[in-house]
Each structure stands twice: as C-alpha cells, then as structure tokens.
Scaffold this motif. Structure first.
Motif, PDB file in Angstrom:
ATOM      1  N   CYS A   2      -2.628  -9.204   7.622  1.00 55.76           N
ATOM      2  CA  CYS A   2      -1.304  -9.224   8.246  1.00 55.76           C
ATOM      3  C   CYS A   2      -0.718 -10.630   8.247  1.00 55.76           C
ATOM      4  CB  CYS A   2      -1.392  -8.680   9.675  1.00 55.76           C
ATOM      5  SG  CYS A   2      -2.506  -9.620  10.722  1.00 55.76           S
ATOM      6  N   CYS A  15      -8.446  -9.497  10.810  1.00 55.44           N
ATOM      7  CA  CYS A  15      -8.333  -9.501  12.272  1.00 55.44           C
ATOM      8  C   CYS A  15      -8.686  -8.124  12.842  1.00 55.44           C
ATOM      9  CB  CYS A  15      -6.944  -9.949  12.712  1.00 55.44           C
ATOM     10  SG  CYS A  15      -5.681  -8.672  12.620  1.00 55.44           S
ATOM     11  N   CYS A  18      -6.002  -5.266  12.350  1.00 55.76           N
ATOM     12  CA  CYS A  18      -5.966  -4.647  11.014  1.00 55.76           C
ATOM     13  C   CYS A  18      -7.192  -3.770  10.785  1.00 55.76           C
ATOM     14  CB  CYS A  18      -5.892  -5.716   9.932  1.00 55.76           C
ATOM     15  SG  CYS A  18      -4.302  -6.533   9.870  1.00 55.76           S
TER      16      CYS A  18
HETATM   17 ZN   LIG Z   1      -4.477  -8.645  10.740  1.00 59.24          ZN
END
Ligand SMILES: [Zn+2]
Ligand SMILES: [Zn+2]
Length: 157
Positions: A2, A15, A18
């Motif tokens: 992202c 992350c 995601c």
């Molecule tokens: Zn992410």
C-alpha cells in the motif's frame, strides 16, 4: 503493497492491514466439486455439481479455494512467486488451510511439481512451501511425485 512505511520489525515486508485484507471467496452458489462460483443455482444439478464436473471433465473429486485471484491476494501470491518473499508462505498457507473442510480426511498433501529449470531460477517451489505448511497444520504427511512422472497436465494458457 500500500506504500505505507513499515513500522514493525518483521520478516514479512507487508503491513498488517494488507496482510489481513484477502477475504474468502463470496458467492451464494458454488459447484460442490470444483468450487466454481455461480450467480444462481440453475447451473447446478441435484448433487450441486456444475456441468463440467457432472461430465467428469474436471478429472478430480473436489477442489478447494480460499479466495479470488485478485486484489491483495493476487499481490501477495505474486510477491511469494516472483519477488521470492518466502516468508509469505506461512500466512498464505494459513488461508489455504482454512479453505479445507475439517470434516474431510486427507491421506497426504502433494505439491504440484515444478519444472527443474523453473525451480532452479526461482530457488524454490512455492507450492511445496504451501503444501509443507498445510501438511503440518493438518498433521498429514507431505509427499512428492516421483521424478519424471507427470501427475497432471497443465491446461495451456
Ligand atoms: Zn500495506
Ligand atoms: Zn464443478
């Protein structure tokens, strides 16, 4: 994925948001054998099978899938396969294992073999990493196809 900088120390360069995004396949109607989703029940017979499975064209007893090959799930799979982020095998195997019904018993988990040249280039067979994780989770042996024996043929395209 992202673009947000990672703030945690982790072996997975994605992350949490995601990583948590891929959702299970949602559809009101599925073929009972191949899990192809349908918009209405008219394509399925009394046993819940689609026409391909009814005619035996699919050549397997049942298939299971976690989600559609799109969005974050597609990106995660590409990271594992092409960017060689092997640490993604565990979280992806977790999703795949969740798609296997608990009331069905399996004898062995066997990954789709990879051509030796491809494997040599990539350094690993992603299906093998996933299969090992799933086998461990379900307490099953993880098998291999004998060398030079073609278990399945890939459809072209
Ligand atoms: Zn992410
Ligand atoms: Zn089917």
């Amino acid at each position: 994925m992202c673009g947000v900088p990672l703030t945690e120390i982790t072996r997975i360069p994605v992350c949490r948001t995601c990583l948590a995004k891929p959702g299970p396949l949602e559809a009101d109607y599925f073929c009972a054998s191949c899990r192809t989703p349908f918009l209405n029940p008219f394509s399925l017979d009394d046993d819940g099978r689609c026409s391909l499975c009814r005619e035996g064209a699919n050549g397997f007893d049942a298939a299971y899938t976690y989600g559609s090959f799109e969005g974050e799930l597609r990106e995660l799979i590409h990271l594992l396969k092409y960017a060689r982020v092997r640490t993604l095998a565990k979280p992806l195997a977790k999703l795949l294992a969740a798609a296997l019904p608990l009331d069905r018993s399996f004898d062995v988990v066997v990954p789709m073999p990879m051509h030796w040249r491809k494997r040599w280039v990539r350094g690993f067979n992603q299906a093998e990493l996933l299969a090992k994780e799933i086998a461990r989770k379900r307490g099953l042996p993880c098998g291999m196809w004998p060398e030079n024996e073609k278990p399945l043929r890939r459809k072209p395209g």
